[in-house]
Design a protein around this motif. Structure first.
Motif, PDB file in Angstrom:
ATOM      1  N   LYS A 148       0.830  -1.206   0.000  1.00  0.00           N
ATOM      2  CA  LYS A 148       0.000   0.000   0.000  1.00  0.00           C
ATOM      3  C   LYS A 148       0.866   1.258   0.000  1.00  0.00           C
ATOM      4  O   LYS A 148       0.587   2.235  -0.709  1.00  0.00           O
ATOM      5  N   GLU A 149       1.934   1.234   0.788  1.00  0.00           N
ATOM      6  CA  GLU A 149       2.843   2.383   0.858  1.00  0.00           C
ATOM      7  C   GLU A 149       3.559   2.632  -0.465  1.00  0.00           C
ATOM      8  O   GLU A 149       3.935   3.760  -0.779  1.00  0.00           O
ATOM      9  N   GLN A 150       3.735   1.572  -1.243  1.00  0.00           N
ATOM     10  CA  GLN A 150       4.361   1.706  -2.555  1.00  0.00           C
ATOM     11  C   GLN A 150       3.337   2.055  -3.637  1.00  0.00           C
ATOM     12  O   GLN A 150       3.643   2.037  -4.817  1.00  0.00           O
ATOM     13  N   ASN A 151       2.125   2.375  -3.181  1.00  0.00           N
ATOM     14  CA  ASN A 151       1.028   2.782  -4.076  1.00  0.00           C
ATOM     15  C   ASN A 151       0.576   1.685  -5.026  1.00  0.00           C
ATOM     16  O   ASN A 151       0.059   1.966  -6.110  1.00  0.00           O
ATOM     17  N   PHE A 152       0.771   0.427  -4.635  1.00  0.00           N
ATOM     18  CA  PHE A 152       0.200  -0.657  -5.416  1.00  0.00           C
ATOM     19  C   PHE A 152      -1.309  -0.694  -5.183  1.00  0.00           C
ATOM     20  O   PHE A 152      -1.786  -0.395  -4.092  1.00  0.00           O
ATOM     21  N   ASP A 153      -2.037  -1.078  -6.191  1.00  0.00           N
ATOM     22  CA  ASP A 153      -3.489  -1.158  -6.124  1.00  0.00           C
ATOM     23  C   ASP A 153      -3.881  -2.436  -5.374  1.00  0.00           C
ATOM     24  O   ASP A 153      -3.586  -3.547  -5.829  1.00  0.00           O
ATOM     25  N   ILE A 154      -4.546  -2.282  -4.235  1.00  0.00           N
ATOM     26  CA  ILE A 154      -4.938  -3.456  -3.450  1.00  0.00           C
ATOM     27  C   ILE A 154      -5.935  -4.312  -4.224  1.00  0.00           C
ATOM     28  O   ILE A 154      -5.977  -5.536  -4.070  1.00  0.00           O
ATOM     29  N   GLY A 155      -6.726  -3.674  -5.090  1.00  0.00           N
ATOM     30  CA  GLY A 155      -7.626  -4.447  -5.946  1.00  0.00           C
ATOM     31  C   GLY A 155      -6.864  -5.401  -6.845  1.00  0.00           C
ATOM     32  O   GLY A 155      -7.301  -6.538  -7.082  1.00  0.00           O
ATOM     33  N   GLU A 156      -5.704  -4.972  -7.338  1.00  0.00           N
ATOM     34  CA  GLU A 156      -4.880  -5.840  -8.177  1.00  0.00           C
ATOM     35  C   GLU A 156      -4.232  -6.949  -7.343  1.00  0.00           C
ATOM     36  O   GLU A 156      -4.022  -8.055  -7.843  1.00  0.00           O
ATOM     37  N   VAL A 157      -3.927  -6.649  -6.095  1.00  0.00           N
ATOM     38  CA  VAL A 157      -3.430  -7.686  -5.186  1.00  0.00           C
ATOM     39  C   VAL A 157      -4.476  -8.797  -5.057  1.00  0.00           C
ATOM     40  O   VAL A 157      -4.168  -9.989  -5.155  1.00  0.00           O
ATOM     41  N   LEU A 158      -5.728  -8.396  -4.867  1.00  0.00           N
ATOM     42  CA  LEU A 158      -6.821  -9.367  -4.745  1.00  0.00           C
ATOM     43  C   LEU A 158      -7.001 -10.153  -6.042  1.00  0.00           C
ATOM     44  O   LEU A 158      -7.269 -11.359  -6.012  1.00  0.00           O
ATOM     45  N   ASP A 159      -6.856  -9.473  -7.174  1.00  0.00           N
ATOM     46  CA  ASP A 159      -6.992 -10.162  -8.469  1.00  0.00           C
ATOM     47  C   ASP A 159      -5.948 -11.257  -8.621  1.00  0.00           C
ATOM     48  O   ASP A 159      -6.252 -12.367  -9.078  1.00  0.00           O
ATOM     49  N   LEU A 160      -4.699 -10.958  -8.229  1.00  0.00           N
ATOM     50  CA  LEU A 160      -3.638 -11.960  -8.331  1.00  0.00           C
ATOM     51  C   LEU A 160      -3.880 -13.118  -7.357  1.00  0.00           C
ATOM     52  O   LEU A 160      -3.650 -14.288  -7.709  1.00  0.00           O
ATOM     53  N   MET A 161      -4.341 -12.803  -6.160  1.00  0.00           N
ATOM     54  CA  MET A 161      -4.672 -13.863  -5.203  1.00  0.00           C
ATOM     55  C   MET A 161      -5.762 -14.777  -5.768  1.00  0.00           C
ATOM     56  O   MET A 161      -5.694 -16.006  -5.649  1.00  0.00           O
ATOM     57  N   GLN A 162      -6.755 -14.155  -6.386  1.00  0.00           N
ATOM     58  CA  GLN A 162      -7.868 -14.913  -6.952  1.00  0.00           C
ATOM     59  C   GLN A 162      -7.388 -15.848  -8.061  1.00  0.00           C
ATOM     60  O   GLN A 162      -7.807 -17.009  -8.134  1.00  0.00           O
ATOM     61  N   LEU A 163      -6.496 -15.355  -8.923  1.00  0.00           N
ATOM     62  CA  LEU A 163      -5.952 -16.189  -9.988  1.00  0.00           C
ATOM     63  C   LEU A 163      -5.159 -17.359  -9.418  1.00  0.00           C
ATOM     64  O   LEU A 163      -5.221 -18.483  -9.931  1.00  0.00           O
ATOM     65  N   TRP A 164      -4.410 -17.085  -8.345  1.00  0.00           N
ATOM     66  CA  TRP A 164      -3.608 -18.141  -7.713  1.00  0.00           C
ATOM     67  C   TRP A 164      -4.501 -19.261  -7.174  1.00  0.00           C
ATOM     68  O   TRP A 164      -4.298 -20.448  -7.470  1.00  0.00           O
ATOM     69  N   TYR A 165      -5.505 -18.898  -6.387  1.00  0.00           N
ATOM     70  CA  TYR A 165      -6.364 -19.918  -5.781  1.00  0.00           C
ATOM     71  C   TYR A 165      -7.290 -20.563  -6.806  1.00  0.00           C
ATOM     72  O   TYR A 165      -7.704 -21.713  -6.631  1.00  0.00           O
ATOM     73  N   ARG A 166      -7.560 -19.851  -7.890  1.00  0.00           N
ATOM     74  CA  ARG A 166      -8.296 -20.471  -9.001  1.00  0.00           C
ATOM     75  C   ARG A 166      -7.451 -21.589  -9.577  1.00  0.00           C
ATOM     76  O   ARG A 166      -7.952 -22.681  -9.904  1.00  0.00           O
ATOM     77  N   ASP A 167      -6.145 -21.377  -9.721  1.00  0.00           N
ATOM     78  CA  ASP A 167      -5.240 -22.408 -10.226  1.00  0.00           C
ATOM     79  C   ASP A 167      -5.171 -23.598  -9.265  1.00  0.00           C
ATOM     80  O   ASP A 167      -5.152 -24.758  -9.695  1.00  0.00           O
ATOM     81  N   VAL A 168      -5.101 -23.296  -7.976  1.00  0.00           N
ATOM     82  CA  VAL A 168      -5.051 -24.377  -6.971  1.00  0.00           C
ATOM     83  C   VAL A 168      -6.282 -25.261  -7.094  1.00  0.00           C
ATOM     84  O   VAL A 168      -6.182 -26.500  -7.119  1.00  0.00           O
ATOM     85  N   LEU A 169      -7.446 -24.636  -7.179  1.00  0.00           N
ATOM     86  CA  LEU A 169      -8.691 -25.393  -7.287  1.00  0.00           C
ATOM     87  C   LEU A 169      -8.744 -26.165  -8.609  1.00  0.00           C
ATOM     88  O   LEU A 169      -9.134 -27.342  -8.637  1.00  0.00           O
ATOM     89  N   MET A 170      -8.338 -25.514  -9.695  1.00  0.00           N
ATOM     90  CA  MET A 170      -8.358 -26.157 -11.009  1.00  0.00           C
ATOM     91  C   MET A 170      -7.461 -27.398 -11.029  1.00  0.00           C
ATOM     92  O   MET A 170      -7.843 -28.454 -11.531  1.00  0.00           O
ATOM     93  N   PHE A 171      -6.249 -27.282 -10.467  1.00  0.00           N
ATOM     94  CA  PHE A 171      -5.316 -28.404 -10.472  1.00  0.00           C
ATOM     95  C   PHE A 171      -5.786 -29.523  -9.547  1.00  0.00           C
ATOM     96  O   PHE A 171      -5.600 -30.704  -9.844  1.00  0.00           O
ATOM     97  N   LYS A 172      -6.409 -29.131  -8.455  1.00  0.00           N
ATOM     98  CA  LYS A 172      -6.929 -30.135  -7.513  1.00  0.00           C
ATOM     99  C   LYS A 172      -8.010 -30.983  -8.173  1.00  0.00           C
ATOM    100  O   LYS A 172      -8.087 -32.195  -7.958  1.00  0.00           O
ATOM    101  N   VAL A 173      -8.816 -30.348  -9.027  1.00  0.00           N
ATOM    102  CA  VAL A 173      -9.910 -31.052  -9.702  1.00  0.00           C
ATOM    103  C   VAL A 173      -9.406 -31.863 -10.891  1.00  0.00           C
ATOM    104  O   VAL A 173      -9.802 -33.024 -11.071  1.00  0.00           O
ATOM    105  N   THR A 174      -8.526 -31.274 -11.705  1.00  0.00           N
ATOM    106  CA  THR A 174      -8.177 -31.887 -13.000  1.00  0.00           C
ATOM    107  C   THR A 174      -6.812 -32.554 -13.056  1.00  0.00           C
ATOM    108  O   THR A 174      -6.593 -33.438 -13.889  1.00  0.00           O
ATOM    109  N   LYS A 175      -5.881 -32.089 -12.218  1.00  0.00           N
ATOM    110  CA  LYS A 175      -4.482 -32.537 -12.288  1.00  0.00           C
ATOM    111  C   LYS A 175      -3.867 -32.246 -13.667  1.00  0.00           C
ATOM    112  O   LYS A 175      -2.886 -32.888 -14.074  1.00  0.00           O
ATOM    113  N   ASP A 176      -4.434 -31.284 -14.382  1.00  0.00           N
ATOM    114  CA  ASP A 176      -3.952 -30.936 -15.720  1.00  0.00           C
ATOM    115  C   ASP A 176      -3.161 -29.634 -15.653  1.00  0.00           C
ATOM    116  O   ASP A 176      -3.722 -28.558 -15.498  1.00  0.00           O
ATOM    117  N   MET A 177      -1.846 -29.751 -15.787  1.00  0.00           N
ATOM    118  CA  MET A 177      -0.979 -28.583 -15.670  1.00  0.00           C
ATOM    119  C   MET A 177      -1.219 -27.586 -16.802  1.00  0.00           C
ATOM    120  O   MET A 177      -0.978 -26.384 -16.649  1.00  0.00           O
TER     121      MET A 177
END
Length: 330
Positions: A242-271
Motif C-alpha cells: 500500500k505504501e508503494q502505491n500498489f493497487d490493493i484491488g490488483e493484489v486481490l486479483d492476483l490472489m484470486q488467480l492463484w487460488y483459481r489455479d489451486v482449485l483447477m489443479f486439484k480437480v483436473t491434475k492438468d498442468m
C-alpha cells in the motif's frame, strides 16, 4: 493507425461498420462503449479513415493522400474534440468545436467526422447542445462518441445514436498477440492475459510494466508463505504494498488467480490449464493441504474483501480478515 483487419476481436462491431460503408447506410451518430484499452479509439479511427479513403472500399487503403493525412493527424475533415478541463467536456467545447463548425462543408471528402473521446465527461448542458446537432445534422456529418460509461449520457442522446459495446477478447487471443508480436515469454503472457481480463491494451501495458512485475513477485511471496508467516508479518506485506502505491484491488486479483489455479489443479491434475504453470509444484502442495470447502471459502473471502474495500471499510481490517481465512480456511 490500423485498418479493421489489423484490430483484434470485436468482429461484430467491425462488421457493422464495414457493412454500413458497403451499403452506404452511415448513421450520423455512434456510441462506442468499452474499457480503456479495448480498442475503441482504434475502431473509431479505422471507421473514420475508411470513410475518408479515396478508394471507397470497406477497408482504408493506407496509401492514398486522405489515408496518409488521417495517419499523420492532419486531415481537415476529421476533427478530434478536445477539452481543457480534465474532468469535464463543457458546453463551450461542444459549441465551438462541433456546433459552430459542422455547417461548414467538408474540405476534401464527402464526410466530415467528429470523434469525441471520454464523451462520458460531457456535462448535461454540453449534451443538450450536442443533441440539437444530432437531431438535425447535415448529410455529410458523422459524430462518434467514445466512452467507458454510456450510462452517463442523457436518454435523448442514447436514443439518437447507434450504440455498440466492445467485448473482452479471449485469453488465448491476447496471449498469442503478446508472444508473437511482442515476443513476451509464454509464462508471462499467460499471467498478463489472465490478469487483463480480455483487455488487450491492459495486457500490453502489464507485459512491459516493471511495477506489475514487482507487485506480482510480492503477492507470490505472500500466497506461497501464508501458512507459515504470522498474521502481523502478512499485514506488514500488505502495508508495504500500500505504501508503494500498489493497487490493493490488483493484489486481490492476483490472489484470486492463484487460488483459481489451486482449485483447477486439484480437480483436473492438468498442468496445461494453469495460469501459473511454473508454480505447479507449489500449487499442488497447496491443493493437498486445503480441501475443496477451504478453497471455496478463500475465494469467497477474496470477493468479500473486494466488496468491503469498495464500501470504504478500513483496508487493514478487510485484509486481516481475508488473511486469517487464507491461513485457516476450514
Amino acid at each position: 493507425m490500423m485498418g479493421f483487419e489489423e484490430i483484434l476481436g470485436n468482429e461484430m462491431v467491425k462488421d457493422h461498420f464495414k457493412k454500413a460503408i458497403q451499403n452506404h447506410k452511415i448513421s450520423h451518430a455512434y456510441i462506442l462503449t468499452g474499457e480503456a484499452g479495448m480498442g475503441r479509439k482504434s475502431i473509431a479511427n479505422a471507421f473514420a479513415m475508411t470513410l475518408l479513403c479515396e478508394k471507397g472500399g470497406s477497408e482504408p487503403c493506407m496509401m492514398c493522400h486522405s489515408c496518409k493525412q488521417v495517419m499523420s493527424g492532419n486531415h481537415p475533415d476529421l476533427i478530434y474534440v478536445t477539452h481543457e478541463k480534465p474532468g469535464s467536456i463543457g458546453v463551450d467545447d461542444v459549441r465551438e468545436q462541433i456546433n459552430d463548425t459542422i455547417m461548414i462543408r467538408p474540405y476534401s471528402s464527402y464526410y466530415k467526422i467528429y470523434i469525441v473521446d471520454e464523451a462520458e465527461k460531457m456535462t448535461v448542458q454540453a449534451q443538450n447542445a450536442l443533441l440539437k446537432t444530432i437531431e438535425e445534422p447535415p448529410a455529410y456529418a458523422v459524430i462518434i462518441l467514445i466512452t467507458t460509461n454510456q450510462e452517463a449520457f442523457l436518454p435523448t442522446i442514447l436514443s439518437r445514436c447507434v450504440q455498440m459495446k466492445l467485448k473482452p477478447l479471449k485469453d488465448f487471443t491476447i496471449k498469442s498477440y503478446l508472444t508473437q508480436n511482442l515476443h513476451i515469454a509464454e509464462k508471462d503472457a499467460d499471467i498478463c492475459a489472465a490478469f487483463a481480463r480480455g483487455n488487450l491494451g491492459k495486457a500490453i501495458h502489464l507485459a512491459s510494466s516493471d511495477e506489475f512485475r514487482e507487485l506480482f513477485q510480492k503477492v507470490m511471496v505472500l500466497v506461497k508463505n501464508v501458512g507459515t508467516m504470522d498474521i502481523s508479518m502478512l499485514l506488514d506485506c500488505i502495508r508495504e504494498m500500500k505504501e508503494q502505491n500498489f493497487d490493493i484491488g490488483e493484489v486481490l486479483d492476483l490472489m484470486q488467480l492463484w487460488y483459481r489455479d489451486v482449485l483447477m489443479f486439484k480437480v483436473t491434475k492438468d498442468m496445461n490449464l494453469l495460469i501459473f504453470k511454473d508454480e505447479y509444484k507449489m500449487i499442488n502442495e497447496t491443493g493437498e493441504k486445503v480441501d475443496y470447502a477451504g478453497l471455496e471459502a478463500i475465494l469467497a473471502a477474496i470477493d468479500t474483501a473486494r466488496t468491503r474495500l469498495n464500501a470504504n471499510v478500513n483496508m487493514e481490517l478487510a485484509m486481516e480478515l481475508l488473511l486469517l481465512t487464507m491461513k485457516h480456511p476450514s
